[in-house]
Design an enzyme around this catalytic site. Structure first.
Site, mmCIF file in Angstrom:
data_model
loop_
_atom_site.group_PDB
_atom_site.id
_atom_site.type_symbol
_atom_site.label_atom_id
_atom_site.label_comp_id
_atom_site.label_asym_id
_atom_site.label_seq_id
_atom_site.Cartn_x
_atom_site.Cartn_y
_atom_site.Cartn_z
ATOM 1 N N ASP A 178 -21.392 49.742 16.942
ATOM 2 C CA ASP A 178 -22.124 49.438 18.181
ATOM 3 C C ASP A 178 -21.749 50.495 19.220
ATOM 4 O OD1 ASP A 178 -23.450 48.084 20.369
ATOM 5 O OD2 ASP A 178 -23.379 46.262 19.175
ATOM 6 N N HIS A 201 -23.642 53.371 18.780
ATOM 7 C CA HIS A 201 -24.818 53.287 19.637
ATOM 8 C C HIS A 201 -24.649 54.078 20.929
ATOM 9 C CE1 HIS A 201 -26.505 49.391 17.564
ATOM 10 N NE2 HIS A 201 -26.196 50.350 16.719
#
Ligand SMILES: *[C@@H]1O[C@H](CO)[C@@H](O)[C@H](O)[C@H]1NC(C)=O
Ligand SMILES: *[C@@H]1O[C@H](CO)[C@@H](O)[C@H](O)[C@H]1NC(C)=O
Ligand SMILES: *[C@@H]1O[C@H](CO)[C@@H](O)[C@H](O)[C@H]1NC(C)=O
Ligand SMILES: *[C@@H]1O[C@H](CO)[C@@H](O)[C@H](O)[C@H]1NC(C)=O
Ligand SMILES: *[C@@H]1O[C@H](CO)[C@@H](O)[C@H](O)[C@H]1NC(C)=O
Ligand SMILES: *[C@@H]1O[C@H](CO)[C@@H](O)[C@H](O)[C@H]1NC(C)=O
Ligand SMILES: *[C@@H]1O[C@H](CO)[C@@H](O)[C@H](O)[C@H]1NC(C)=O
Length: 355
Positions: A178, A201
Site C-alpha cells: 500500500d 502505492h
C-alpha cells in the site's frame, strides 16, 4: 527459541522507564524474541532508549478482540528506538474489522504516541497492516528505516502519520502493498526526504474526508525521493462529502521510474465501490510540484481530478518532465476544476490548469 513472555519485557520496561537517569532497554543481538502485544507505557522519568539489536517476531497465533497494535509506545517524552534488528509481524493473515480502533489501525507493527522520539535503523517486515503508525505525537524523527512487505499485501502502508506535527522521515527504503507513506488528518509540518519507495502505492496525503469527516492537513514537504514501480507516485486523495483543508503541500525533486499515475490529486477517492459527487469536499489549496521527473506507465501522467463543487486552487507545476515508460507510448494531463500556474517546463503540457 523459547517464547519470552511480555512480563519480562514489561518488568524491564518499568525499570528502564522509572530510572532516574537516562537508560537503555536492550534487545540483544543474535537473539530472537517472540513478543505478544505490548504497551510500553510512559511517562518515564528520563530519556529512554530502546536498542533493538536482536529480532522481534510476532507469535503466529491470532489475538482477537480489541487489540489494534502490536508494539505501542505511549506517552513517552524523549524516546529513541534504534538498532538494526528486524521487527517481523509474520503477516498474520486475517485482520478482523472488529479489531480496528477508532482510527482504523489494526495490528500495526508499531505505533508511537510520544514526543521527541527518534526511530533509526530498524527493519520492519511483513506487517499484516500498517507498519509504523505515528499518531498523536510531535517532534518525531524517523531515519534509516527499511520497511518490506509483498507488493500484493493489502493495507500494509509503510509509515502512516496522523494527528501529529513536526515529523521528519528521511533516508528510508519502503516497499509494501500500500502507500509507502500516508499522511492523514491532523498532520502539520511533516517533512519526508530521501525516501526510496516501491513497490506500493506511492506517497500519499490522505485519504481525507471519509464518512463526511473534517480533515486538516498543512505544511507538508516531500523532497528528494525516488519512486519506482508503484500504483501512484505522489498523491492527494480525498473522499466526496468531507470538509476542511489540505494546504501548503510541496512535492519537490522527485524521480519516478515506471510509475502509474505519477502526479495525482484524486478528490473522488472511493474505496467502497460507489461514491456520489457531494456538495462538500476537503479543499485542496497551495500544492506545488517542483522538479519532478521520470517515467509513467499510465497515459495520464498528471491527473488533477478535483471536486465539482470545491475547486483546487493554487496548484503549481514547475519543471515537471514525465516521459512514457514504454517506447512509443504517450503521456497526457487531465484536470477537473483545477486552478493554478505552470512555470518552466511541463511535460506533458497542462493546458487544462485554469488561472
Ligand atoms: C509496571 O509499572 C506499572 C505502573 O507503575 C504497574 O502498573 C505495572 O504493574 C508494572 N508492571 C510490571 C510487569 O511490573
Ligand atoms: C514476507 O512474507 C512473504 C510471503 O508471505 C515472504 O515470501 C517473504 O520472504 C517475507 N519477507 C521477509 C523479509 O521475511
Ligand atoms: C526536521 O528536519 C529539519 C531539516 O533537516 C530540521 O530543521 C527540523 O528540526 C527537523 N525536525 C525534527 C522534529 O527532527
Ligand atoms: C526537510 O528536509 C530537507 C532534507 O533534510 C531539508 O533540506 C529541508 O529544509 C527540510 N524542510 C523543513 C521545512 O524542515
Ligand atoms: C464509515 O461509515 C461506514 C458506514 O456507515 C462504517 O461502516 C465505517 O466504519 C465508517 N468508517 C470510519 C472510519 O468511521
Ligand atoms: C533524481 O535523478 C537525478 C538525475 O538522474 C539525480 O541527479 C538525482 O540525484 C535523483 N534524485 C534522487 C533523490 O535520487
Ligand atoms: C475523475 O474522477 C471521475 C469521478 O470519479 C472519474 O469518473 C474519472 O474517470 C476521473 N478521471 C480521470 C482522468 O482519472
Amino acid at each position: 527459541m523459547p517464547p519470552v513472555a511480555p512480563i519480562a519485557f514489561l518488568d524491564t520496561w518499568n525499570a528502564t522507564c522509572q530510572s532516574s537517569v537516562s537508560s537503555i532497554l536492550l534487545i540483544p543481538a543474535g537473539k530472537t524474541f517472540l513478543l505478544n502485544p505490548i504497551v510500553f507505557q510512559g511517562p518515564c522519568q528520563f530519556d529512554v532508549r530502546v536498542q533493538v539489536d536482536g529480532d522481534i517476531i510476532r507469535p503466529s497465533q491470532l489475538w482477537g478482540g480489541k487489540i489494534d497494535h502490536w508494539l505501542l509506545f505511549s506517552h513517552i517524552d524523549r524516546l529513541s528506538i534504534v538498532g538494526s534488528g528486524k521487527i517481523d509481524d509474520q503477516r498474520s493473515s486475517s485482520c478482523f474489522l472488529r479489531a480496528f480502533s477508532s482510527f482504523g489501525f489494526c495490528r500495526s507493527n508499531a505505533q508511537l504516541l510520544p514526543t521527541r522520539a527518534l526511530v533509526a535503523g530498524l527493519r520492519l517486515i511483513n506487517s499484516s497492516q500498517m507498519h509504523l503508525v505515528v499518531g498523536f505525537s510531535s517532534a518525531i524523527r524517523i531515519t534509516g528505516v527499511t520497511i518490506t512487505a509483498p507488493g500484493d499485501s493489502p493495507n500494509t502502508d509503510g509509515i502512516h502519520i496522523q494527528q501529529s506535527h513536526h515529523v521528519n522521515v528521511s533516508d528510508s527504503t519502503i516497499g509494501t502493498g500500500d502507500d509507502c507513506i500516508s499522511i492523514g488528518t491532523g498532520s502539520f509540518h511533516v517533512n519526508v526526504s530521501w525516501v526510496t519507495c516501491g513497490p506500493g502505492h506511492g506517497i500519499s496525503v490522505g485519504s481525507l474526508g471519509m464518512n463526511n469527516s473534517r480533515a486538516e492537513v498543512s505544511d507538508i514537504q516531500v523532497g528528494h525521493c525516488n519512486i519506482s514501480s508503484t500504483m501512484n507516485g505522489v498523491r492527494i486523495k480525498t473522499w466526496q462529502g468531507g470538509y476542511g483543508y489540505a494546504k501548503a503541500i510541496i512535492f519537490e525533486n522527485i524521480n519516478f521510474t515506471a510509475v502509474n499515475n505519477p502526479i495525482i490529486i484524486d478528490q473522488h477517492y472511493c474505496a467502497t465501490g460507489v461514491c456520489a459527487e457531494k456538495s462538500s469536499a476537503v479543499q485542496v489549496t497551495d500544492v506545488q510540484f517542483i522538479e519532478v521527473r521520470g517515467t509513467s506507465s499510465s497515459q495520464v501522467a498528471i491527473n488533477l481530478n478535483c471536486s465539482q463543487n470545491v475547486a483546487c486552487t493554487g496548484i503549481t507545476i514547475q519543471n515537471v518532465e514525465i516521459q512514457p515508460a514504454q517506447q512509443g507510448g504517450q503521456t497526457s494531463s487531465y484536470c477537473f476544476n483545477a486552478h493554478g500556474t505552470v512555470t518552466g517546463v511541463a511535460m506533458p503540457a497542462v493546458p487544462c490548469l485554469m488561472p
